[in-house]
Design a protein around this motif. Structure first.
Motif, mmCIF file in Angstrom:
data_model
loop_
_atom_site.group_PDB
_atom_site.id
_atom_site.type_symbol
_atom_site.label_atom_id
_atom_site.label_comp_id
_atom_site.label_asym_id
_atom_site.label_seq_id
_atom_site.Cartn_x
_atom_site.Cartn_y
_atom_site.Cartn_z
ATOM 1 N N ARG A 1 -7.890 34.839 -45.162
ATOM 2 C CA ARG A 1 -8.903 34.000 -45.779
ATOM 3 C C ARG A 1 -9.553 34.659 -46.991
ATOM 4 O O ARG A 1 -10.278 33.986 -47.734
ATOM 5 C CB ARG A 1 -9.990 33.674 -44.756
ATOM 6 N N VAL A 2 -9.317 35.941 -47.171
ATOM 7 C CA VAL A 2 -9.875 36.665 -48.319
ATOM 8 C C VAL A 2 -8.947 36.445 -49.508
ATOM 9 O O VAL A 2 -7.847 36.989 -49.564
ATOM 10 C CB VAL A 2 -10.035 38.160 -48.008
ATOM 11 N N VAL A 3 -9.387 35.629 -50.468
ATOM 12 C CA VAL A 3 -8.567 35.236 -51.609
ATOM 13 C C VAL A 3 -9.303 35.599 -52.890
ATOM 14 O O VAL A 3 -10.528 35.442 -52.986
ATOM 15 C CB VAL A 3 -8.261 33.726 -51.573
ATOM 16 N N GLN A 4 -8.562 36.081 -53.858
ATOM 17 C CA GLN A 4 -9.152 36.453 -55.150
ATOM 18 C C GLN A 4 -9.524 35.200 -55.931
ATOM 19 O O GLN A 4 -8.713 34.284 -56.097
ATOM 20 C CB GLN A 4 -8.165 37.298 -55.958
ATOM 21 N N SER B 1 -1.096 37.555 -61.396
ATOM 22 C CA SER B 1 -1.530 38.937 -61.554
ATOM 23 C C SER B 1 -0.320 39.866 -61.641
ATOM 24 O O SER B 1 0.633 39.717 -60.869
ATOM 25 C CB SER B 1 -2.417 39.334 -60.363
ATOM 26 N N PRO B 2 -0.323 40.834 -62.578
ATOM 27 C CA PRO B 2 0.794 41.790 -62.634
ATOM 28 C C PRO B 2 0.888 42.649 -61.382
ATOM 29 O O PRO B 2 1.981 43.112 -61.031
ATOM 30 C CB PRO B 2 0.477 42.629 -63.883
ATOM 31 N N PHE B 3 -0.233 42.871 -60.690
ATOM 32 C CA PHE B 3 -0.196 43.642 -59.447
ATOM 33 C C PHE B 3 0.545 42.878 -58.358
ATOM 34 O O PHE B 3 1.233 43.475 -57.525
ATOM 35 C CB PHE B 3 -1.621 43.971 -59.004
ATOM 36 N N TYR B 4 0.415 41.549 -58.345
ATOM 37 C CA TYR B 4 1.151 40.741 -57.368
ATOM 38 C C TYR B 4 2.654 40.876 -57.597
ATOM 39 O O TYR B 4 3.428 41.035 -56.650
ATOM 40 C CB TYR B 4 0.721 39.278 -57.479
ATOM 41 N N GLU B 5 3.071 40.818 -58.855
ATOM 42 C CA GLU B 5 4.495 40.975 -59.162
ATOM 43 C C GLU B 5 4.987 42.362 -58.763
ATOM 44 O O GLU B 5 6.107 42.506 -58.265
ATOM 45 C CB GLU B 5 4.725 40.734 -60.654
ATOM 46 N N ARG C 1 1.443 50.594 -46.171
ATOM 47 C CA ARG C 1 0.101 50.919 -45.674
ATOM 48 C C ARG C 1 -0.946 50.424 -46.665
ATOM 49 O O ARG C 1 -0.683 50.315 -47.862
ATOM 50 C CB ARG C 1 -0.059 52.431 -45.476
ATOM 51 N N LEU C 2 -2.140 50.165 -46.150
ATOM 52 C CA LEU C 2 -3.244 49.727 -47.010
ATOM 53 C C LEU C 2 -3.698 50.843 -47.933
ATOM 54 O O LEU C 2 -4.164 50.577 -49.050
ATOM 55 C CB LEU C 2 -4.410 49.237 -46.155
ATOM 56 N N ASP C 3 -3.577 52.089 -47.494
ATOM 57 C CA ASP C 3 -3.928 53.215 -48.374
ATOM 58 C C ASP C 3 -3.041 53.235 -49.611
ATOM 59 O O ASP C 3 -3.508 53.492 -50.729
ATOM 60 C CB ASP C 3 -3.805 54.539 -47.613
ATOM 61 N N GLU C 4 -1.753 52.971 -49.411
ATOM 62 C CA GLU C 4 -0.826 52.928 -50.540
ATOM 63 C C GLU C 4 -1.163 51.780 -51.475
ATOM 64 O O GLU C 4 -1.057 51.893 -52.705
ATOM 65 C CB GLU C 4 0.603 52.780 -50.024
ATOM 66 N N VAL C 5 -1.600 50.651 -50.921
ATOM 67 C CA VAL C 5 -2.004 49.513 -51.751
ATOM 68 C C VAL C 5 -3.186 49.884 -52.640
ATOM 69 O O VAL C 5 -3.211 49.563 -53.832
ATOM 70 C CB VAL C 5 -2.350 48.305 -50.852
ATOM 71 N N ARG C 6 -4.166 50.575 -52.071
ATOM 72 C CA ARG C 6 -5.339 50.957 -52.858
ATOM 73 C C ARG C 6 -4.985 51.940 -53.961
ATOM 74 O O ARG C 6 -5.522 51.848 -55.078
ATOM 75 C CB ARG C 6 -6.407 51.544 -51.921
ATOM 76 N N TRP C 7 -4.094 52.882 -53.669
ATOM 77 C CA TRP C 7 -3.706 53.848 -54.693
ATOM 78 C C TRP C 7 -2.972 53.164 -55.842
ATOM 79 O O TRP C 7 -3.198 53.468 -57.019
ATOM 80 C CB TRP C 7 -2.831 54.942 -54.077
ATOM 81 N N ALA D 1 0.802 46.113 -41.169
ATOM 82 C CA ALA D 1 1.781 45.272 -41.870
ATOM 83 C C ALA D 1 1.171 43.922 -42.246
ATOM 84 O O ALA D 1 1.336 43.442 -43.374
ATOM 85 C CB ALA D 1 3.019 45.075 -40.998
ATOM 86 N N ASN D 2 0.447 43.321 -41.308
ATOM 87 C CA ASN D 2 -0.195 42.041 -41.614
ATOM 88 C C ASN D 2 -1.314 42.202 -42.638
ATOM 89 O O ASN D 2 -1.559 41.302 -43.449
ATOM 90 C CB ASN D 2 -0.752 41.418 -40.333
ATOM 91 N N GLY D 3 -2.003 43.344 -42.606
ATOM 92 C CA GLY D 3 -3.050 43.587 -43.586
ATOM 93 C C GLY D 3 -2.504 43.683 -44.998
ATOM 94 O O GLY D 3 -3.083 43.127 -45.936
ATOM 95 N N VAL D 4 -1.368 44.369 -45.167
ATOM 96 C CA VAL D 4 -0.742 44.486 -46.486
ATOM 97 C C VAL D 4 -0.271 43.117 -46.975
ATOM 98 O O VAL D 4 -0.433 42.759 -48.149
ATOM 99 C CB VAL D 4 0.426 45.486 -46.434
ATOM 100 N N ASP D 5 0.324 42.332 -46.066
ATOM 101 C CA ASP D 5 0.797 41.006 -46.445
ATOM 102 C C ASP D 5 -0.373 40.091 -46.811
ATOM 103 O O ASP D 5 -0.271 39.293 -47.756
ATOM 104 C CB ASP D 5 1.595 40.400 -45.291
ATOM 105 N N ALA D 6 -1.487 40.202 -46.073
ATOM 106 C CA ALA D 6 -2.664 39.383 -46.388
ATOM 107 C C ALA D 6 -3.235 39.747 -47.750
ATOM 108 O O ALA D 6 -3.682 38.871 -48.500
ATOM 109 C CB ALA D 6 -3.723 39.563 -45.303
ATOM 110 N N PHE D 7 -3.221 41.032 -48.100
ATOM 111 C CA PHE D 7 -3.713 41.453 -49.417
ATOM 112 C C PHE D 7 -2.834 40.875 -50.518
ATOM 113 O O PHE D 7 -3.343 40.379 -51.532
ATOM 114 C CB PHE D 7 -3.732 42.976 -49.499
ATOM 115 N N LYS D 8 -1.525 40.937 -50.345
ATOM 116 C CA LYS D 8 -0.610 40.413 -51.370
ATOM 117 C C LYS D 8 -0.790 38.902 -51.537
ATOM 118 O O LYS D 8 -0.821 38.401 -52.662
ATOM 119 C CB LYS D 8 0.828 40.730 -50.980
#
Length: 363
Positions: free
Chosen positions: A130-133, A173-177, A186-192, A159-166
């Protein structure tokens, strides 16, 4: 007497002389002597509108940093808890039956039960979808907002957290691509990885602000347009040398006005003479030394001194005339006859030489 009068507010009852001896805690807790330097740390007072479990957790953490002997700790927790309440919650704890609370765990249980309606339900990993940009939300703000929601979820599924962020990112967004092409685990890797795109986004915003500030400082400066302009507003770029070649651009031929439109008082030969008088201000084409056997001998251009087209229809002549007129030249031959007298030669103007004629060809 006042209490017997109908409609009059009852006065505050007088305190009992032995009221200081009564307590909501059991005698074991009441008789325990609290250390002299014991004092609860300042914290936000609980008014019953927020999560009671969160208040208990915060209270425990603040009491942990106070050096209390082990055998006195439970009594200190019980006696210090009332100082963290305010409003209706403070009235509630004062109305608890006397000597009914036997331990701090008992106090916590009845406290949570009383204010259970204010409890915040625990979130699960699927709630992150539900968290959408937002369309205008910056990537930095979205990453921080998503991170706060993820921290409130116990035992989060990575795994579900990373997919929800994407899925929450904007699709443009270029980050989405980047996440689609090279997924994270991992979520840590996403933040980095998000840090690179945050810097890119903020750098673009900085350039945009600088451009806007420059426009405010120079409001009269016209922005360059990619659309082609008419010949009157085109800048005339003068090359380093004073020789030009003939142009064969049909589009430019249509844009340039014909020589007859200017209503010169002289013919084309007089115009060429006037251009010769301008000296270095005029540009002249290079002579074509190649064979002219393939060119049409019936058309001669005095400006190029070559066959293949007439002087009146020469694109370069029309362009040169348009340029000179925009600079204020050739206006002396507009609308009146040019005086070719000896006075002109005495003023320092040379009498122009005869224009080049087509070369004679022997049959």
């Amino acid at each position: 007497m006042i209490s017997s009068v109908p409609g009059v507010v009852q006065p505050i009852p007088e305190a009992s002389p032995t009221s200081h001896r009564t307590s909501i805690f059991s005698p074991a807790i009441v008789d325990t002597e609290v250390p002299k330097r014991f004092q609860t740390h300042s914290m936000k007072l609980y008014d019953g509108t927020t999560d009671p479990e969160e208040h208990i957790t915060q209270y425990r953490e603040r009491m942990e940093i106070i050096p209390i002997p082990g055998h006195l700790k439970e009594a200190c927790l019980c006696k210090g808890f009332g100082s963290t309440l305010i409003g209706s919650t403070l009235k509630w704890i004062l109305n608890v039956p006397r000597y009914s609370i036997t331990s701090f765990a008992h106090l916590v249980n009845i406290f949570n039960n009383q204010f259970s309606c204010s409890r915040t339900f625990k979130k699960i990993t699927s709630d992150l979808y539900r968290v959408v940009q937002d369309p205008k939300e910056r990537l930095r703000d979205f990453v921080n907002r998503f991170g706060r929601q993820a921290l409130s979820i116990p035992n989060i599924n990575t795994a579900n957290g990373v997919d929800a962020f994407k899925m929450g990112l904007r699709k443009d967004s270029p980050f989405y691509e980047d996440l689609v092409m090279t997924p994270c685990k991992r979520l840590d890797e996403v933040r980095w990885r998000a840090l690179r795109f945050i810097r890119l986004e903020e750098d673009k915003e900085l350039h945009k602000i600088n451009n806007l500030s420059n426009q405010h400082e120079n409001p009269n400066k016209k922005a360059e347009s990619s659309t082609p302009r008419c010949y009157k507003s085109k800048p005339y770029s003068k090359s380093d040398h004073h020789w030009v070649n003939a142009l064969k651009d049909e589009g430019e031929k249509d844009k340039l006005p014909k020589i007859t439109v200017y209503c010169f008082s002289v013919d084309i030969s007089g115009i060429i003479h006037a251009m010769q008088d301008l000296g270095d201000k005029s540009r002249w084409p290079k002579r074509d030394n190649k064979s002219a056997s393939w060119k049409e001998k019936s058309k001669w251009c005095a400006y190029h001194e070559d066959f293949s087209h007439m002087t009146e229809g020469c694109i370069v002549v029309r362009k040169e005339i348009s340029y000179h007129l925009s600079k204020g030249y050739l206006k002396e031959i507009l609308g009146r006859k040019r005086k070719k007298t000896k006075e002109n030669s005495q003023d320092g103007h040379k009498i122009p030489e005869k224009l080049g004629s087509p070369p004679l060809t022997l049959r």
